[in-house]
Design an enzyme around this catalytic site. Structure first.
Site, PDB file in Angstrom:
ATOM      1  N   LYS A 192      21.857   6.729   4.708  1.00 22.64           N
ATOM      2  CA  LYS A 192      22.268   8.117   4.473  1.00 22.64           C
ATOM      3  C   LYS A 192      22.243   8.525   2.996  1.00 22.64           C
ATOM      4  O   LYS A 192      22.004   9.685   2.694  1.00 22.64           O
ATOM      5  CB  LYS A 192      23.678   8.356   5.032  1.00 22.64           C
ATOM      6  CG  LYS A 192      23.740   8.421   6.552  1.00 22.64           C
ATOM      7  CD  LYS A 192      25.163   8.751   6.980  1.00 22.64           C
ATOM      8  CE  LYS A 192      25.286   8.879   8.477  1.00 22.64           C
ATOM      9  NZ  LYS A 192      26.617   9.377   8.867  1.00 22.64           N
ATOM     10  N   ASP A 198      27.396  16.327   9.818  1.00 22.20           N
ATOM     11  CA  ASP A 198      28.749  15.838  10.131  1.00 22.20           C
ATOM     12  C   ASP A 198      29.795  16.907   9.819  1.00 22.20           C
ATOM     13  O   ASP A 198      30.830  16.986  10.481  1.00 22.20           O
ATOM     14  CB  ASP A 198      29.069  14.569   9.327  1.00 22.20           C
ATOM     15  CG  ASP A 198      28.413  13.336   9.925  1.00 22.20           C
ATOM     16  OD1 ASP A 198      28.113  13.344  11.131  1.00 22.20           O
ATOM     17  OD2 ASP A 198      28.195  12.366   9.180  1.00 22.20           O
TER      18      ASP A 198
HETATM   19  P1  NAP Z   1      33.751   3.761   5.443  1.00 24.72           P
HETATM   20  O1  NAP Z   1      32.950   4.579   4.506  1.00 24.72           O
HETATM   21  O2  NAP Z   1      33.549   2.291   5.473  1.00 24.72           O
HETATM   22  O3  NAP Z   1      35.315   4.051   5.102  1.00 24.72           O
HETATM   23  C1  NAP Z   1      36.328   3.310   5.748  1.00 24.72           C
HETATM   24  C2  NAP Z   1      37.705   3.863   5.362  1.00 24.72           C
HETATM   25  O4  NAP Z   1      38.698   3.124   6.103  1.00 24.72           O
HETATM   26  C3  NAP Z   1      38.070   3.718   3.885  1.00 24.72           C
HETATM   27  O5  NAP Z   1      38.894   4.774   3.500  1.00 24.72           O
HETATM   28  C4  NAP Z   1      38.847   2.397   3.880  1.00 24.72           C
HETATM   29  O6  NAP Z   1      39.773   2.309   2.811  1.00 24.72           O
HETATM   30  C5  NAP Z   1      39.608   2.499   5.184  1.00 24.72           C
HETATM   31  N1  NAP Z   1      39.986   1.190   5.702  1.00 24.72           N
HETATM   32  C6  NAP Z   1      39.151   0.245   6.216  1.00 24.72           C
HETATM   33  N2  NAP Z   1      39.860  -0.831   6.590  1.00 24.72           N
HETATM   34  C7  NAP Z   1      41.160  -0.570   6.282  1.00 24.72           C
HETATM   35  C8  NAP Z   1      42.377  -1.294   6.418  1.00 24.72           C
HETATM   36  N3  NAP Z   1      42.400  -2.539   6.958  1.00 24.72           N
HETATM   37  N4  NAP Z   1      43.535  -0.718   6.027  1.00 24.72           N
HETATM   38  C9  NAP Z   1      43.532   0.536   5.504  1.00 24.72           C
HETATM   39  N5  NAP Z   1      42.404   1.281   5.344  1.00 24.72           N
HETATM   40  C10 NAP Z   1      41.245   0.727   5.734  1.00 24.72           C
HETATM   41  O7  NAP Z   1      33.572   4.235   6.941  1.00 24.72           O
HETATM   42  P2  NAP Z   1      33.164   5.700   7.479  1.00 24.72           P
HETATM   43  O8  NAP Z   1      31.705   5.800   7.580  1.00 24.72           O
HETATM   44  O9  NAP Z   1      33.901   6.707   6.684  1.00 24.72           O
HETATM   45  O10 NAP Z   1      33.721   5.623   8.996  1.00 24.72           O
HETATM   46  C11 NAP Z   1      35.104   5.491   9.258  1.00 24.72           C
HETATM   47  C12 NAP Z   1      35.345   5.544  10.769  1.00 24.72           C
HETATM   48  O11 NAP Z   1      34.958   6.810  11.277  1.00 24.72           O
HETATM   49  C13 NAP Z   1      34.567   4.504  11.582  1.00 24.72           C
HETATM   50  O12 NAP Z   1      35.416   4.025  12.597  1.00 24.72           O
HETATM   51  C14 NAP Z   1      33.434   5.303  12.194  1.00 24.72           C
HETATM   52  O13 NAP Z   1      32.999   4.763  13.420  1.00 24.72           O
HETATM   53  C15 NAP Z   1      34.101   6.648  12.399  1.00 24.72           C
HETATM   54  N6  NAP Z   1      33.143   7.780  12.403  1.00 24.72           N
HETATM   55  C16 NAP Z   1      33.142   8.609  13.480  1.00 24.72           C
HETATM   56  C17 NAP Z   1      32.262   9.695  13.488  1.00 24.72           C
HETATM   57  C18 NAP Z   1      32.235  10.621  14.679  1.00 24.72           C
HETATM   58  O14 NAP Z   1      31.224  11.294  14.865  1.00 24.72           O
HETATM   59  N7  NAP Z   1      33.280  10.709  15.462  1.00 24.72           N
HETATM   60  C19 NAP Z   1      31.408   9.921  12.403  1.00 24.72           C
HETATM   61  C20 NAP Z   1      31.468   9.043  11.303  1.00 24.72           C
HETATM   62  C21 NAP Z   1      32.335   7.965  11.320  1.00 24.72           C
HETATM   63  P3  NAP Z   1      39.318   1.750   1.346  1.00 24.72           P
HETATM   64  O15 NAP Z   1      38.764   2.918   0.610  1.00 24.72           O
HETATM   65  O16 NAP Z   1      40.592   1.240   0.765  1.00 24.72           O
HETATM   66  O17 NAP Z   1      38.309   0.655   1.581  1.00 24.72           O
END
Ligand code: NAP
Length: 283
Positions: free
Chosen positions: A71, A108
């Site tokens: 992306k 998104d």
């Molecule tokens: P990402 O860029 O990897 O970000 C992950 C986030 O979660 C960060 O803020 C991270 O905090 C936090 N995190 C991860 N593990 C943690 C823990 N153990 N304790 C506290 N905070 C934690 O991921 P993303 O792409 O944003 O996606 C996040 C979620 O959204 C995923 O589950 C994905 O499947 C979902 N999603 C859904 C859609 C939809 O269409 N519904 C679209 C996109 C994503 P840090 O900054 O501290 O690492």
């Protein structure tokens, strides 16, 4: 489904790509709308991504979606970049224009906003809390601003990541603050909208454990995690009588603009499509 020699083709780039539900969604719409077309998975490694994108016009593709890990790379490859995609810092949709150039956008923002509006009324000038500061949170901060909220607090494990978002997306009419988990109570008590964008609560990840007791009884709670559909956060919110919106709608609605651009018809998110994707997710 009809796929003739004149079929219109689009696809989705990812590495790996086997988990993607985009082929299921787009091919459902192609079938439903009787369009002579196909939407295919494109498993392309990072080193080959630019070459593969550049080949789209020559291959006759109408465009493609882009998912992890491409992306950000797509941002610098496209010929024209939608301002929202530039702001979010990620491209998830490519459209091949009539002249063979490629436009990149980020749907998104649209998908999240559509899902939230379907779920319940979001008050103009209201206040939101976003949990998480990763890639999805960036699009969601922009969406909440564009919807017309006035104030947003980003809460994140790594405070510096929340501060980056607050510094990037705030505007005169949209104030933003960063907050540590331990200071969540006050912003939570003021929020009209509460959104989980962390991966906590996802199948295989630790649960998201927050106390919703301070939340207003009118607060809308959205979890963008959709495996499982009813996450622990949404269950806790419902138990308190709060309005909830699950994350599947975001996935489905973000697919609409690309489909319309490639295949010339506006698709709808229906109960039948939701059921099909849920079945595939095993829910
Ligand atoms: P990402 O860029 O990897 O970000 C992950 C986030 O979660 C960060 O803020 C991270 O905090 C936090 N995190 C991860 N593990 C943690 C823990 N153990 N304790 C506290 N905070 C934690 O991921 P993303 O792409 O944003 O996606 C996040 C979620 O959204 C995923 O589950 C994905 O499947 C979902 N999603 C859904 C859609 C939809 O269409 N519904 C679209 C996109 C994503 P840090 O900054 O501290 O690492």
């Amino acid at each position: 489904m009809t796929i003739s020699g004149k079929a219109q083709i689009a696809g989705v780039f990812g590495w790996p790509i086997g988990h993607s539900r985009s082929p299921l969604i787009h091919n459902f719409w192609l079938d439903q709308l009787g369009i002579d077309g196909a939407y295919v998975p494109l498993a392309v490694a990072p080193d080959d991504f630019e070459q593969a994108v550049r080949a789209l016009p020559a291959l006759g593709f109408r465009g493609a979606n882009v998912t992890i890990p491409h992306k950000q790379a797509a941002l610098r490859i496209v010929d024209h970049l939608d301002p929202l995609a530039r702001e979010v810092g990620a491209v998830n949709t490519l459209v091949v224009e009539e002249d063979g150039t490629i436009t990149g956008s980020n749907t998104d923002v649209f998908g999240f906003a559509e899902n939230l509006q379907v779920g319940g009324a979001v008050p103009m000038g209201g206040t939101a809390v976003v949990l998480g500061a990763g890639g999805a949170a960036r699009a969601i901060c922009v969406a909440l601003r564009e919807i017309g909220l006035a104030k947003l607090t980003v809460v994140n494990r790594t405070l510096a990541h929340a501060e980056t978002l607050a510094n990037t997306f705030a505007r005169d009419s949209f104030s933003m603050a960063a907050c540590a988990w331990e200071d969540l109570e006050k912003p939570l008590s003021e929020a009209d909208v509460i959104v989980n964008t962390t991966s906590l609560g996802m199948a295989g990840a630790p649960p998201l454990e927050i106390d919703l007791a301070p939340a207003k009884s009118s607060a809308l709670v959205n979890d963008i995690v959709y495996t499982p559909l009813q996450t622990p956060l949404l269950k806790a919110a419902r138990a308190r009588g709060l309005t909830t919106v699950d994350g599947l709608g975001m996935l489905l609605h973000q697919a609409r603009p690309g489909f319309a651009a490639w295949f010339g018809q506006a698709p709808e998110v229906t109960d039948e499509l939701r059921a099909l994707v849920l079945k595939d997710l095993g829910s």
